[in-house]
Design a protein around this motif. Structure first.
Motif, PDB file in Angstrom:
ATOM      1  N   GLU A 132     -70.502   1.427  -2.283  1.00  0.00           N
ATOM      2  CA  GLU A 132     -69.336   1.283  -3.157  1.00  0.00           C
ATOM      3  C   GLU A 132     -69.179  -0.162  -3.620  1.00  0.00           C
ATOM      4  O   GLU A 132     -68.923  -0.426  -4.797  1.00  0.00           O
ATOM      5  CB  GLU A 132     -68.080   1.747  -2.425  1.00  0.00           C
ATOM      6  CG  GLU A 132     -66.817   1.615  -3.226  1.00  0.00           C
ATOM      7  CD  GLU A 132     -66.782   2.485  -4.473  1.00  0.00           C
ATOM      8  OE1 GLU A 132     -66.078   2.104  -5.434  1.00  0.00           O
ATOM      9  OE2 GLU A 132     -67.446   3.536  -4.499  1.00  0.00           O
ATOM     10  N   ARG A 182     -69.400  -1.637  -7.474  1.00  0.00           N
ATOM     11  CA  ARG A 182     -68.347  -2.434  -8.105  1.00  0.00           C
ATOM     12  C   ARG A 182     -68.890  -3.761  -8.630  1.00  0.00           C
ATOM     13  O   ARG A 182     -68.534  -4.198  -9.706  1.00  0.00           O
ATOM     14  CB  ARG A 182     -67.218  -2.702  -7.113  1.00  0.00           C
ATOM     15  CG  ARG A 182     -66.382  -1.488  -6.820  1.00  0.00           C
ATOM     16  CD  ARG A 182     -65.234  -1.808  -5.930  1.00  0.00           C
ATOM     17  NE  ARG A 182     -64.506  -0.591  -5.591  1.00  0.00           N
ATOM     18  CZ  ARG A 182     -63.392  -0.577  -4.898  1.00  0.00           C
ATOM     19  NH1 ARG A 182     -62.872  -1.694  -4.448  1.00  0.00           N
ATOM     20  NH2 ARG A 182     -62.797   0.563  -4.632  1.00  0.00           N
ATOM     21  N   SER A 215     -70.676  13.628  -5.999  1.00  0.00           N
ATOM     22  CA  SER A 215     -70.095  12.846  -4.902  1.00  0.00           C
ATOM     23  C   SER A 215     -69.464  13.759  -3.860  1.00  0.00           C
ATOM     24  O   SER A 215     -69.626  13.545  -2.659  1.00  0.00           O
ATOM     25  CB  SER A 215     -69.057  11.872  -5.446  1.00  0.00           C
ATOM     26  OG  SER A 215     -69.660  10.921  -6.275  1.00  0.00           O
TER      27      SER A 215
END
Length: 54
Positions: A43, A47, A6
Motif C-alpha cells: 500500500e 501511494r 482486491s
C-alpha cells in the motif's frame, strides 16, 4: 474491477491463514503477521508511486 480483485485477494489470504491456523496456531499468527507487513508495504509503495506520477 480492481476492487473486486482486491476483495478476492483478501478472501484468499484469509482462507490460507485460517487453514494454517487450524493446523498450527503459532504458524498461523506468524503467517498473518508477515502477510500484514507485506500488505502495508504494498500500500505504501502504491501511494508513493501515485505521488511520483503527479
Amino acid at each position: 474491477m480492481v476492487k473486486l480483485l482486491s476483495v478476492l485477494e483478501v478472501l484468499f489470504v484469509l482462507a490460507v491463514v485460517a487453514g494454517v491456523g487450524m493446523w498450527s496456531v503459532p504458524a498461523g499468527l506468524v503467517l498473518a503477521g508477515v502477510l500484514g507487513v507485506v500488505a502495508v508495504e504494498r500500500e505504501l509503495a502504491g501511494r508513493k508511486a501515485k505521488e511520483v506520477k503527479r
